[in-house]
Write a protein that holds these residues in place. Structure first.
Motif, PDB file in Angstrom:
ATOM      1  N   VAL A  42     -22.622   9.399  16.299  1.00 42.84           N
ATOM      2  CA  VAL A  42     -22.300   9.104  17.697  1.00 42.84           C
ATOM      3  C   VAL A  42     -22.153  10.393  18.489  1.00 42.84           C
ATOM      4  CG1 VAL A  42     -20.548   8.148  19.241  1.00 42.84           C
ATOM      5  CG2 VAL A  42     -21.240   6.873  17.201  1.00 42.84           C
ATOM      6  N   VAL A  43     -21.479  11.385  17.905  1.00 49.25           N
ATOM      7  CA  VAL A  43     -21.222  12.643  18.611  1.00 49.25           C
ATOM      8  C   VAL A  43     -22.516  13.397  18.876  1.00 49.25           C
ATOM      9  CG1 VAL A  43     -20.102  14.900  18.466  1.00 49.25           C
ATOM     10  CG2 VAL A  43     -18.877  12.850  17.728  1.00 49.25           C
ATOM     11  N   SER A  44     -23.370  13.507  17.867  1.00 44.31           N
ATOM     12  CA  SER A  44     -24.599  14.289  18.042  1.00 44.31           C
ATOM     13  C   SER A  44     -25.558  13.617  19.027  1.00 44.31           C
ATOM     14  CB  SER A  44     -25.289  14.492  16.689  1.00 44.31           C
ATOM     15  OG  SER A  44     -25.695  13.257  16.121  1.00 44.31           O
ATOM     16  N   VAL A  45     -25.689  12.300  18.926  1.00 50.76           N
ATOM     17  CA  VAL A  45     -26.573  11.575  19.846  1.00 50.76           C
ATOM     18  C   VAL A  45     -26.059  11.697  21.278  1.00 50.76           C
ATOM     19  CG1 VAL A  45     -27.383   9.280  20.524  1.00 50.76           C
ATOM     20  CG2 VAL A  45     -27.453   9.964  18.123  1.00 50.76           C
ATOM     21  N   MET A  46     -24.765  11.526  21.463  1.00 52.29           N
ATOM     22  CA  MET A  46     -24.197  11.582  22.801  1.00 52.29           C
ATOM     23  C   MET A  46     -24.285  12.978  23.403  1.00 52.29           C
ATOM     24  SD  MET A  46     -23.488   8.663  23.814  1.00 52.29           S
ATOM     25  CE  MET A  46     -22.719   9.279  25.312  1.00 52.29           C
ATOM     26  N   ALA A  47     -24.121  14.006  22.599  1.00 47.68           N
ATOM     27  CA  ALA A  47     -24.216  15.374  23.109  1.00 47.68           C
ATOM     28  C   ALA A  47     -25.613  15.638  23.679  1.00 47.68           C
ATOM     29  CB  ALA A  47     -23.901  16.371  22.002  1.00 47.68           C
ATOM     30  N   ALA A  48     -26.645  15.221  22.943  1.00 49.30           N
ATOM     31  CA  ALA A  48     -28.017  15.423  23.418  1.00 49.30           C
ATOM     32  C   ALA A  48     -28.301  14.596  24.670  1.00 49.30           C
ATOM     33  CB  ALA A  48     -29.009  15.057  22.314  1.00 49.30           C
ATOM     34  N   MET A  49     -27.852  13.347  24.675  1.00 48.40           N
ATOM     35  CA  MET A  49     -28.130  12.470  25.811  1.00 48.40           C
ATOM     36  C   MET A  49     -27.358  12.882  27.064  1.00 48.40           C
ATOM     37  SD  MET A  49     -30.561  10.528  25.126  1.00 48.40           S
ATOM     38  CE  MET A  49     -30.438   9.721  26.729  1.00 48.40           C
ATOM     39  N   CYS A  50     -26.222  13.520  26.908  1.00 50.57           N
ATOM     40  CA  CYS A  50     -25.484  13.989  28.081  1.00 50.57           C
ATOM     41  C   CYS A  50     -26.248  15.093  28.805  1.00 50.57           C
ATOM     42  CB  CYS A  50     -24.092  14.480  27.667  1.00 50.57           C
ATOM     43  SG  CYS A  50     -22.917  13.136  27.389  1.00 50.57           S
ATOM     44  N   VAL A  51     -26.970  15.922  28.056  1.00 51.81           N
ATOM     45  CA  VAL A  51     -27.793  16.956  28.689  1.00 51.81           C
ATOM     46  C   VAL A  51     -28.944  16.304  29.455  1.00 51.81           C
ATOM     47  CG1 VAL A  51     -29.234  18.986  28.284  1.00 51.81           C
ATOM     48  CG2 VAL A  51     -27.175  18.634  26.920  1.00 51.81           C
ATOM     49  N   VAL A  52     -29.572  15.287  28.843  1.00 49.57           N
ATOM     50  CA  VAL A  52     -30.637  14.552  29.525  1.00 49.57           C
ATOM     51  C   VAL A  52     -30.095  13.899  30.796  1.00 49.57           C
ATOM     52  CG1 VAL A  52     -32.248  12.614  29.341  1.00 49.57           C
ATOM     53  CG2 VAL A  52     -31.895  14.122  27.379  1.00 49.57           C
ATOM     54  N   ALA A  53     -28.921  13.286  30.698  1.00 49.64           N
ATOM     55  CA  ALA A  53     -28.324  12.586  31.841  1.00 49.64           C
ATOM     56  C   ALA A  53     -27.978  13.543  32.973  1.00 49.64           C
ATOM     57  CB  ALA A  53     -27.074  11.824  31.394  1.00 49.64           C
ATOM     58  N   LEU A  54     -27.512  14.728  32.632  1.00 51.61           N
ATOM     59  CA  LEU A  54     -27.204  15.725  33.662  1.00 51.61           C
ATOM     60  C   LEU A  54     -28.469  16.091  34.431  1.00 51.61           C
ATOM     61  CD1 LEU A  54     -25.126  17.665  34.943  1.00 51.61           C
ATOM     62  CD2 LEU A  54     -25.746  19.336  33.162  1.00 51.61           C
ATOM     63  N   GLY A  55     -29.568  16.285  33.719  1.00 49.15           N
ATOM     64  CA  GLY A  55     -30.834  16.587  34.376  1.00 49.15           C
ATOM     65  C   GLY A  55     -31.301  15.457  35.261  1.00 49.15           C
ATOM     66  N   ALA A  56     -31.135  14.213  34.808  1.00 51.22           N
ATOM     67  CA  ALA A  56     -31.538  13.056  35.614  1.00 51.22           C
ATOM     68  C   ALA A  56     -30.720  12.975  36.892  1.00 51.22           C
ATOM     69  CB  ALA A  56     -31.385  11.774  34.801  1.00 51.22           C
ATOM     70  N   GLY A  57     -29.423  13.237  36.792  1.00 57.67           N
ATOM     71  CA  GLY A  57     -28.571  13.201  37.971  1.00 57.67           C
ATOM     72  C   GLY A  57     -28.915  14.280  38.980  1.00 57.67           C
ATOM     73  N   LEU A  58     -29.310  15.444  38.502  1.00 61.33           N
ATOM     74  CA  LEU A  58     -29.725  16.528  39.398  1.00 61.33           C
ATOM     75  C   LEU A  58     -31.011  16.185  40.138  1.00 61.33           C
ATOM     76  CD1 LEU A  58     -29.145  19.780  37.297  1.00 61.33           C
ATOM     77  CD2 LEU A  58     -28.241  19.347  39.586  1.00 61.33           C
ATOM     78  N   GLY A  65     -32.405  18.443  26.237  1.00 65.52           N
ATOM     79  CA  GLY A  65     -31.662  17.348  25.618  1.00 65.52           C
ATOM     80  C   GLY A  65     -32.538  16.476  24.744  1.00 65.52           C
ATOM     81  N   ALA A  66     -33.750  16.172  25.204  1.00 69.66           N
ATOM     82  CA  ALA A  66     -34.658  15.328  24.427  1.00 69.66           C
ATOM     83  C   ALA A  66     -35.089  16.024  23.138  1.00 69.66           C
ATOM     84  CB  ALA A  66     -35.872  14.970  25.267  1.00 69.66           C
ATOM     85  N   ALA A  67     -35.374  17.320  23.217  1.00 74.47           N
ATOM     86  CA  ALA A  67     -35.751  18.073  22.018  1.00 74.47           C
ATOM     87  C   ALA A  67     -34.604  18.107  21.021  1.00 74.47           C
ATOM     88  CB  ALA A  67     -36.171  19.492  22.411  1.00 74.47           C
ATOM     89  N   ALA A  68     -33.376  18.243  21.534  1.00 77.00           N
ATOM     90  CA  ALA A  68     -32.208  18.241  20.652  1.00 77.00           C
ATOM     91  C   ALA A  68     -32.056  16.896  19.949  1.00 77.00           C
ATOM     92  CB  ALA A  68     -30.952  18.573  21.449  1.00 77.00           C
ATOM     93  N   LEU A  69     -32.286  15.797  20.669  1.00 75.50           N
ATOM     94  CA  LEU A  69     -32.184  14.468  20.062  1.00 75.50           C
ATOM     95  C   LEU A  69     -33.242  14.287  18.976  1.00 75.50           C
ATOM     96  CD1 LEU A  69     -30.823  11.674  20.120  1.00 75.50           C
ATOM     97  CD2 LEU A  69     -32.504  10.985  21.837  1.00 75.50           C
TER      98      LEU A  69
END
Length: 403
Positions: free
Chosen positions: A315-331, A300-304
């Motif tokens: 908004v869409v592109s930033v949020m898509a990348a950050m959602c991947v980062v957030a999923l990893g943080a939650g795991l 996610g960070a590399a994508a951002l």
């Protein structure tokens, strides 16, 4: 009387009243609630006090430093005097800081009040984790902490939306009126409904002994690796939280009341990751979650970073990348937390405090770097997230090999 060495900590809590996870979630969430709810107000604070955005961001950076430092004190004190009385004092300090922040006439006053507020709020974070971990084995604790993370994430997910709406309608000072009412309710709830969970007190006669407990924890390689990996995966996101109001409002021209909905989406991804972690918390499978989580963070960070460098910011592109980062943080968060604070069953409070200190300390460093490297882009946040996730990958890999 504390149980003898032959009696395991789990047995000491057998038959003792267990606190409601819902109450613990509300108390633990209060620590991050007052951070996230204020994020959309940062541009308004900078305008009102006529200061640089980086100065306004100090209300977040120093808040995180206060939360980090306070946990070093609350953990050992709760091991010695019990979780409940220490938590009551912490909530009272939070209320005083909230009142002072609401009437701040200058930015320096506001920053100081936010530090005091943080010194109280961190009690809910460290003691919530410790009270969950008291008297239960690591796998069960991981499941309960995963639930705690999911519940805690709901409030910070809604907090920016609430904070942005309050700021737009009533001004940023009204946020502290809301926090004051919330803190008072939690204090009353703690006094009336929260039982003591620490049945195994440890004498800490002087500050040197407290430092010694932390030294013994840091001497354990497994604690160091899990704490570093957990901090890098979770609180590196604060770099994005600190930069995103200016990115969304000043660069992408979105209103403050709208950006709260973006944080909700991110926090839902954190919740999803925590829910997945709660389903897989037994044996070797739990350990495999951590490298996978770090890989998601790196992706996610590399994508951002790529989105920013290519000029594809939206908004869409930033949020898509950050959602991947957030999923990893939650795991990563519940598994790393449960394993780290359980390395020494007789110092769970101290371990929770030290873990929280390292976690929030790294979050403060991340926001400070974003404030110094302020840019009208996502570049600073993306670079910090990428570096942190790569460090986390290495830490979790080594920790898994040592298991």
């Amino acid at each position: 009387m504390a149980p003898g060495p032959e009696q395991p900590p789990e047995a000491a809590a057998a038959g003792a009243a267990r606190p409601s996870l819902a109450i613990l979630a509300a108390i633990a969430a209060s620590g991050t609630l007052s951070m996230h709810i204020f994020v959309p107000a940062l541009p308004a604070v900078a305008r009102q006090f006529d200061v640089h955005p980086g100065t306004a961001q100090l209300t977040l950076t120093l808040y995180l430093i206060g939360i980090a430092a306070g946990q070093l004190l609350y953990g050992p004190l709760s091991d010695r005097f019990g979780r409940r009385p220490v938590l009551i004092v912490a909530l009272a300090v939070f209320l005083v800081g909230t009142l002072l922040a609401g009437i701040a006439p200058r930015i320096e006053w506001l920053i100081t009040a936010r530090v005091l507020q943080a010194l109280g709020a961190c009690g809910g974070l460290v003691l919530g984790r410790a009270m969950v971990r008291d008297g239960v084995p690591p796998d069960q604790a991981a499941r309960q902490i995963a639930f705690l993370v999911m519940a805690m994430t709901t409030t910070p997910a809604l907090a920016p939306l609430v904070g942005g709406t309050i700021t737009d309608w009533f001004g940023w000072r009204a946020i502290f009126a809301f926090l004051g009412v919330t803190g008072l309710a939690l204090l009353v709830l703690t006094v009336m409904a929260l039982p003591e969970t620490n049945r195994q007190r440890i004498a800490l006669p002087n500050p040197a002994a407290m430092v010694g407990v932390y030294g013994r924890l840091l001497a354990r390689p497994q604690f160091r690796l899990l704490a570093i990996g957990g901090a890098c995966m979770s609180t590196s996101m604060y770099a994005f939280f600190a930069a995103s109001p200016f990115l969304f409002i000043d660069v992408l021209h979105r209103p403050a009341s709208e950006i709260g909905s973006y944080y909700i989406v991110m926090m839902l991804c954190v919740m999803l990751g925590s829910w997945i972690a709660s389903r897989v918390t037994v044996g070797a499978r739990a350990g495999m979650i951590l490298p996978v989580a770090a890989a998601l963070g790196s992706t996610g960070a590399a994508a951002l970073l790529l989105i920013d460098l290519a000029g594809w910011l939206s908004v869409v592109s930033v949020m898509a990348a950050m959602c991947v980062v957030a999923l990893g943080a939650g795991l990563a968060s519940p598994v790393a937390t449960a394993r780290a604070i359980g390395v020494d069953p007789r110092a769970i409070g101290a371990a929770s405090g030290l873990y929280g200190f390292l976690q929030m300390g790294f979050g403060a460093l991340s926001t400070l770097l974003v404030g110094i490297w302020h840019a009208d882009s996502a570049l600073p946040a993306a670079c910090i997230l990428l570096a942190a996730s790569l460090v986390s990958q290495l830490a979790f890999f080594v920790a898994q090999r040592r298991t």
